[in-house]
Design a protein around this motif. Structure first.
Motif, mmCIF file in Angstrom:
data_model
loop_
_atom_site.group_PDB
_atom_site.id
_atom_site.type_symbol
_atom_site.label_atom_id
_atom_site.label_comp_id
_atom_site.label_asym_id
_atom_site.label_seq_id
_atom_site.Cartn_x
_atom_site.Cartn_y
_atom_site.Cartn_z
ATOM 1 N N THR A 1 34.142 10.358 -10.808
ATOM 2 C CA THR A 1 33.891 9.146 -11.068
ATOM 3 C C THR A 1 34.489 8.716 -9.387
ATOM 4 N N ALA A 2 35.186 9.413 -8.414
ATOM 5 C CA ALA A 2 35.076 9.497 -7.281
ATOM 6 C C ALA A 2 34.220 9.853 -6.428
ATOM 7 N N SER A 3 33.195 10.361 -7.084
ATOM 8 C CA SER A 3 32.066 10.617 -6.523
ATOM 9 C C SER A 3 30.893 9.743 -7.069
ATOM 10 N N PHE A 4 31.029 9.385 -7.341
ATOM 11 C CA PHE A 4 29.472 8.243 -8.344
ATOM 12 C C PHE A 4 29.973 6.923 -7.994
ATOM 13 N N SER A 5 29.315 6.149 -7.716
ATOM 14 C CA SER A 5 29.252 4.689 -7.856
ATOM 15 C C SER A 5 29.834 3.957 -9.295
ATOM 16 N N ILE A 6 30.142 4.555 -9.830
ATOM 17 C CA ILE A 6 30.179 4.297 -11.429
ATOM 18 C C ILE A 6 31.600 4.180 -11.807
ATOM 19 N N SER A 7 31.428 3.234 -13.005
ATOM 20 C CA SER A 7 32.565 3.510 -13.947
ATOM 21 C C SER A 7 33.328 4.473 -14.618
ATOM 22 N N THR B 1 21.490 10.202 -12.817
ATOM 23 C CA THR B 1 23.546 9.809 -13.233
ATOM 24 C C THR B 1 24.035 11.535 -13.521
#
Length: 124
Positions: free
Chosen positions: A37-43, A18
């Motif tokens: 955050t918009a680019s990854f599926s994490i908080s 990540t």
């Protein structure tokens, strides 16, 4: 990473996929935590924790503009890591070149031995 050297901090930061992906994003453009955050599926808190690790390794810098805090890639530590790796790449290239030469000599000796055996059989 108190108590560790800079190169260790860089490799530790790069060990996480990540964080490597975040660096790839920052290589394209500076970004806020919200952007990332918009680019990854994490908080968002998870992205923030990754950014802190990258910042401690000096791989990114962060600046504040009003209420926004942008992160920017700092490539110098990556160059230092690449230089360290390059030293060992040259070692392996040299080792493989020597191995190639050795294998060629062994194969040539084998061909010479085979030729001598063939010549001996022809004389019989």
């Amino acid at each position: 990473m108190a108590g560790t050297d800079q190169l260790s901090a860089v490799f530790s930061a790069l060990a996480d996929p990540t964080r490597r992906a975040i660096l790839a994003e920052l290589a394209e453009r500076d970004a806020t935590v919200t952007d990332l955050t918009a680019s990854f599926s994490i908080s968002m808190p998870a992205v923030s924790r990754h950014l802190k690790v990258l910042e401690r390794a000096a791989l990114i810098s962060r600046s504040r503009s009003g209420k926004w805090r942008e992160s920017r890639l700092e490539a110098a530590p990556l160059r230092e890591a690449a230089d360290w790796i390059e030293h060992y790449r040259r070692f392996w290239d040299s080792s493989l070149t020597r191995l190639d030469a050795h294998l060629a000599a062994v194969q040539a000796a084998g061909r010479a031995t085979d030729q001598m055996a063939d010549d001996t059989r022809e004389l019989e």
